[in-house]
Design an enzyme around this catalytic site. Structure first.
Site, PDB file in Angstrom:
ATOM      1  N   ASP A  25       0.847  -1.197   0.000  1.00  0.00           N
ATOM      2  CA  ASP A  25       0.000   0.000   0.000  1.00  0.00           C
ATOM      3  C   ASP A  25       0.882   1.247   0.000  1.00  0.00           C
ATOM      4  O   ASP A  25       1.065   1.905   1.027  1.00  0.00           O
ATOM      5  CB  ASP A  25      -0.929  -0.031   1.227  1.00  0.00           C
ATOM      6  CG  ASP A  25      -1.792  -1.280   1.247  1.00  0.00           C
ATOM      7  OD1 ASP A  25      -2.099  -1.802   0.164  1.00  0.00           O
ATOM      8  OD2 ASP A  25      -2.141  -1.749   2.345  1.00  0.00           O
ATOM      9  N   HIS A  54      -3.373  -2.635  -4.157  1.00  0.00           N
ATOM     10  CA  HIS A  54      -4.659  -1.935  -4.281  1.00  0.00           C
ATOM     11  C   HIS A  54      -4.360  -0.961  -5.409  1.00  0.00           C
ATOM     12  O   HIS A  54      -3.935   0.173  -5.154  1.00  0.00           O
ATOM     13  CB  HIS A  54      -4.984  -1.147  -3.009  1.00  0.00           C
ATOM     14  CG  HIS A  54      -5.565  -1.945  -1.885  1.00  0.00           C
ATOM     15  ND1 HIS A  54      -6.792  -2.552  -1.958  1.00  0.00           N
ATOM     16  CD2 HIS A  54      -5.094  -2.205  -0.640  1.00  0.00           C
ATOM     17  CE1 HIS A  54      -7.068  -3.156  -0.802  1.00  0.00           C
ATOM     18  NE2 HIS A  54      -6.047  -2.969   0.013  1.00  0.00           N
ATOM     19  N   LYS A  74     -11.524  -6.724  -3.896  1.00  0.00           N
ATOM     20  CA  LYS A  74     -12.769  -6.977  -3.133  1.00  0.00           C
ATOM     21  C   LYS A  74     -13.993  -6.657  -3.985  1.00  0.00           C
ATOM     22  O   LYS A  74     -14.819  -5.797  -3.632  1.00  0.00           O
ATOM     23  CB  LYS A  74     -12.818  -6.182  -1.836  1.00  0.00           C
ATOM     24  CG  LYS A  74     -11.709  -6.519  -0.852  1.00  0.00           C
ATOM     25  CD  LYS A  74     -11.904  -5.800   0.467  1.00  0.00           C
ATOM     26  CE  LYS A  74     -10.806  -6.075   1.468  1.00  0.00           C
ATOM     27  NZ  LYS A  74      -9.528  -5.389   1.168  1.00  0.00           N
ATOM     28  N   GLY A  94     -17.570  -6.462  -5.332  1.00  0.00           N
ATOM     29  CA  GLY A  94     -18.773  -6.556  -4.494  1.00  0.00           C
ATOM     30  C   GLY A  94     -19.985  -6.022  -5.203  1.00  0.00           C
ATOM     31  O   GLY A  94     -20.657  -5.111  -4.700  1.00  0.00           O
ATOM     32  N   ILE A 120     -23.130  -6.918  -8.622  1.00  0.00           N
ATOM     33  CA  ILE A 120     -23.823  -8.006  -9.318  1.00  0.00           C
ATOM     34  C   ILE A 120     -22.865  -8.674 -10.313  1.00  0.00           C
ATOM     35  O   ILE A 120     -21.864  -8.075 -10.724  1.00  0.00           O
ATOM     36  CB  ILE A 120     -25.076  -7.501 -10.057  1.00  0.00           C
ATOM     37  CG1 ILE A 120     -24.695  -6.420 -11.094  1.00  0.00           C
ATOM     38  CG2 ILE A 120     -26.102  -6.977  -9.062  1.00  0.00           C
ATOM     39  CD1 ILE A 120     -25.795  -6.138 -12.098  1.00  0.00           C
ATOM     40  N   GLY A 121     -23.204  -9.898 -10.689  1.00  0.00           N
ATOM     41  CA  GLY A 121     -22.318 -10.704 -11.531  1.00  0.00           C
ATOM     42  C   GLY A 121     -21.839 -10.006 -12.785  1.00  0.00           C
ATOM     43  O   GLY A 121     -20.637 -10.000 -13.086  1.00  0.00           O
ATOM     44  N   THR A 177     -21.587  -6.861 -13.517  1.00  0.00           N
ATOM     45  CA  THR A 177     -20.676  -5.739 -13.245  1.00  0.00           C
ATOM     46  C   THR A 177     -19.295  -6.235 -12.825  1.00  0.00           C
ATOM     47  O   THR A 177     -18.273  -5.729 -13.302  1.00  0.00           O
ATOM     48  CB  THR A 177     -21.279  -4.821 -12.150  1.00  0.00           C
ATOM     49  OG1 THR A 177     -22.555  -4.377 -12.609  1.00  0.00           O
ATOM     50  CG2 THR A 177     -20.390  -3.632 -11.865  1.00  0.00           C
ATOM     51  N   TYR A 227      -4.432  -6.140  15.125  1.00  0.00           N
ATOM     52  CA  TYR A 227      -3.266  -6.941  14.757  1.00  0.00           C
ATOM     53  C   TYR A 227      -3.083  -8.163  15.645  1.00  0.00           C
ATOM     54  O   TYR A 227      -3.363  -8.140  16.834  1.00  0.00           O
ATOM     55  CB  TYR A 227      -1.997  -6.079  14.826  1.00  0.00           C
ATOM     56  CG  TYR A 227      -1.931  -5.042  13.728  1.00  0.00           C
ATOM     57  CD1 TYR A 227      -1.848  -5.419  12.390  1.00  0.00           C
ATOM     58  CD2 TYR A 227      -1.950  -3.679  14.031  1.00  0.00           C
ATOM     59  CE1 TYR A 227      -1.789  -4.467  11.380  1.00  0.00           C
ATOM     60  CE2 TYR A 227      -1.889  -2.713  13.028  1.00  0.00           C
ATOM     61  CZ  TYR A 227      -1.804  -3.125  11.700  1.00  0.00           C
ATOM     62  OH  TYR A 227      -1.755  -2.180  10.702  1.00  0.00           O
ATOM     63  N   ARG A 280       1.909  -2.259   6.767  1.00  0.00           N
ATOM     64  CA  ARG A 280       2.688  -1.245   7.466  1.00  0.00           C
ATOM     65  C   ARG A 280       3.763  -1.801   8.387  1.00  0.00           C
ATOM     66  O   ARG A 280       4.769  -1.136   8.624  1.00  0.00           O
ATOM     67  CB  ARG A 280       1.738  -0.315   8.226  1.00  0.00           C
ATOM     68  CG  ARG A 280       1.009   0.643   7.288  1.00  0.00           C
ATOM     69  CD  ARG A 280      -0.199   1.274   7.932  1.00  0.00           C
ATOM     70  NE  ARG A 280      -1.287   0.328   8.111  1.00  0.00           N
ATOM     71  CZ  ARG A 280      -2.455   0.611   8.689  1.00  0.00           C
ATOM     72  NH1 ARG A 280      -2.664   1.813   9.173  1.00  0.00           N
ATOM     73  NH2 ARG A 280      -3.392  -0.310   8.787  1.00  0.00           N
TER      74      ARG A 280
HETATM   75  P1  BMP Z   1      -1.650  -3.297   7.260  1.00  0.00           P
HETATM   76  O1  BMP Z   1      -0.773  -4.537   7.494  1.00  0.00           O
HETATM   77  O2  BMP Z   1      -0.831  -2.086   6.920  1.00  0.00           O
HETATM   78  O3  BMP Z   1      -2.652  -3.066   8.338  1.00  0.00           O
HETATM   79  O4  BMP Z   1      -2.454  -3.576   5.884  1.00  0.00           O
HETATM   80  C1  BMP Z   1      -3.405  -4.591   5.777  1.00  0.00           C
HETATM   81  C2  BMP Z   1      -3.854  -4.753   4.347  1.00  0.00           C
HETATM   82  O5  BMP Z   1      -4.766  -5.843   4.287  1.00  0.00           O
HETATM   83  C3  BMP Z   1      -4.580  -3.558   3.757  1.00  0.00           C
HETATM   84  O6  BMP Z   1      -4.250  -3.480   2.380  1.00  0.00           O
HETATM   85  C4  BMP Z   1      -6.057  -3.899   3.896  1.00  0.00           C
HETATM   86  O7  BMP Z   1      -6.836  -3.368   2.844  1.00  0.00           O
HETATM   87  C5  BMP Z   1      -6.052  -5.413   3.822  1.00  0.00           C
HETATM   88  N1  BMP Z   1      -7.105  -6.081   4.630  1.00  0.00           N
HETATM   89  C6  BMP Z   1      -7.174  -5.960   6.004  1.00  0.00           C
HETATM   90  O8  BMP Z   1      -6.373  -5.264   6.632  1.00  0.00           O
HETATM   91  N2  BMP Z   1      -8.146  -6.653   6.687  1.00  0.00           N
HETATM   92  C7  BMP Z   1      -9.056  -7.444   6.094  1.00  0.00           C
HETATM   93  O9  BMP Z   1      -9.889  -8.056   6.756  1.00  0.00           O
HETATM   94  C8  BMP Z   1      -9.006  -7.566   4.683  1.00  0.00           C
HETATM   95  C9  BMP Z   1      -8.012  -6.886   3.982  1.00  0.00           C
HETATM   96  O10 BMP Z   1      -7.935  -7.026   2.664  1.00  0.00           O
END
Ligand code: BMP
Length: 380
Positions: A46, A70, A105, A107, A109-110, A112, A330, A349
């Site tokens: 990211d 992303h 991700k 999300g 309809i099929g 689209t 985390y 991060r």
């Molecule tokens: P970080 O380790 O910096 O928190 O980043 C987590 C990454 O995982 C981000 O890109 C976020 O969009 C993705 N993510 C998440 O953190 N939790 C989820 O449940 C699903 C994810 O895709």
């Protein structure tokens, strides 16, 4: 882990043993890659711009098996199919041995999601080996993406060249994938050209002509035997990671079945529906984004990938790891891989913000691999 998850054979099996049984081509490849690189680390890249994204892929590539993007948060993303950011990432993926996962991700309809996956400016399917879906719209969206991938796969070995002539034909031609090329949209992935079997039997190129006003449109199909885009390769990026072949053409889907964010609405019932959808689309669904293994039925062998991972600083207590103040929660690799049975940790991060990201990526790789070895009863 509930009892049926804890007892599931995939919790104790090695990645090599699971690869030997895996029928999904990309899952089979990924499990072998993990075994070869001794890595179950995915980097969540990211970062704000394409230049940083590519240099990060080059720097951290040796430590990871998946590079997660992303693309819509990356400034300066170059959409050119042959020389753009996706193609450049593809070259780095071959060089260092990792797969590209666009965390889109889907999300909707099929119909689209099919278009979002295969068409538009990004043409995600062309460069991302793996994508994921938010199952809120229901199971048909999973099937729709599976169909789109199948469709793409059936024509991807053929590079389509289009030539347009006005009056007397001339030999100038351009590729239909050019990003500012209207013809590309006309012959886009969801409106495919005739299948390769209709081509000239004697040579490698078939031709089909049609008259539009006084314009002759000619399309030729040229078999290509490799997913690489030669024009995109910068010096040194033509290398291929030793010990394993290039990834297969088949694409894979992950279902977002559990989230790491506080207060999310993914109930156990919802997660069960995700498991059902995965079982119903095994040819395409290779696993889940979840907080641990979701393999419960005897035949399940889905790969679980888990975000929301950080390590405390070297020497600090594991419980020191909490959240980011914006809802992210985390956990440590030993909890997620060791206790919850996840296969791959996804770290953003924790690595990106470190003073020495390359060394930090190695620290995460070692810790997650150690947790896997311990879980599967191998010597650490
Ligand atoms: P970080 O380790 O910096 O928190 O980043 C987590 C990454 O995982 C981000 O890109 C976020 O969009 C993705 N993510 C998440 O953190 N939790 C989820 O449940 C699903 C994810 O895709």
């Amino acid at each position: 882990m509930c009892a049926s998850q804890a007892r599931h054979p995939t919790v104790k099996a090695t990645f090599a043993q699971r690869a030997a049984k895996a029928t999904h081509p990309l899952a089979n490849y990924l499990l072998r890659l993990m075994d070869l690189k001794q890595s179950n680390l995915c980097l969540s890249a990211d970062v704000p711009n394409a230049r940083e994204l590519l240099s990060l892929a080059d720097a951290i590539g040796p430590s990871i098996v998946i590079f997660k993007t992303h693309y819509d948060l990356v400034a300066g993303w170059d959409y050119h199919p042959k020389t753009g950011t996706g193609a450049r990432l593809g070259a780095l993926a071959r060089k260092h041995g990792f797969l590209i996962f666009e965390d889109r991700k889907f999300g909707d309809i099929g119909h689209t999601v099919q278009l979002q996956y295969t068409a538009g400016t990004a043409r995600i399917i062309d460069w991302a080996h793996i994508v994921n879906i938010n199952m809120i719209p229901g199971k048909p969206a999973v099937k729709a993406l599976a169909d789109a991938a199948k469709h793409w796969r059936s024509r991807v070995n053929y590079e389509v060249n289009t030539s347009v002539t006005v009056g007397t034909p001339v030999s100038d031609s351009f590729n239909d994938n050019g990003d500012d090329d209207e013809e590309a949209d006309k012959v886009g992935a969801m409106h495919p050209l005739p299948p390769p079997t209709q081509h000239n039997e004697t040579g490698t190129t078939g031709r089909k002509g049609s008259i539009v006003s006084i314009t002759t449109l000619t399309q030729s199909f040229e078999p290509v035997d490799s997913p690489r885009f030669p024009n995109a390769i910068a010096e040194g990026e033509e290398l291929v990671y030793p010990g394993i072949e290039e990834p297969p053409w088949e694409r894979g889907l992950l279902i977002l079945a559990q989230m790491s964010s506080a207060g999310n609405y993914m109930t156990p019932e919802y997660t069960r529906a995700c498991q059902e959808a995965a079982r119903e689309n095994k040819d395409f669904v290779m696993g889940f984004i979840a907080q641990g293994t979701l393999n419960t039925e005897p035949d399940d062998d889905f790969i679980s990938m888990t975000p929301g991972v950080q390590l405390p600083p070297e020497g600090a207590e594991e419980d020191a790891v909490m959240g980011d103040g914006l809802g992210q929660q985390y956990n440590t690799p030993s909890k997620l891989v060791g206790d919850a049975g996840s296969d791959i940790i996804i770290v953003g991060r924790g690595i990106l913000k470190a003073g020495a990201p390359r060394a930090e990526a190695e620290r995460y790789r070692r810790r997650a691999w150690k947790a896997y070895l311990a879980r599967t009863g191998q010597r650490t």
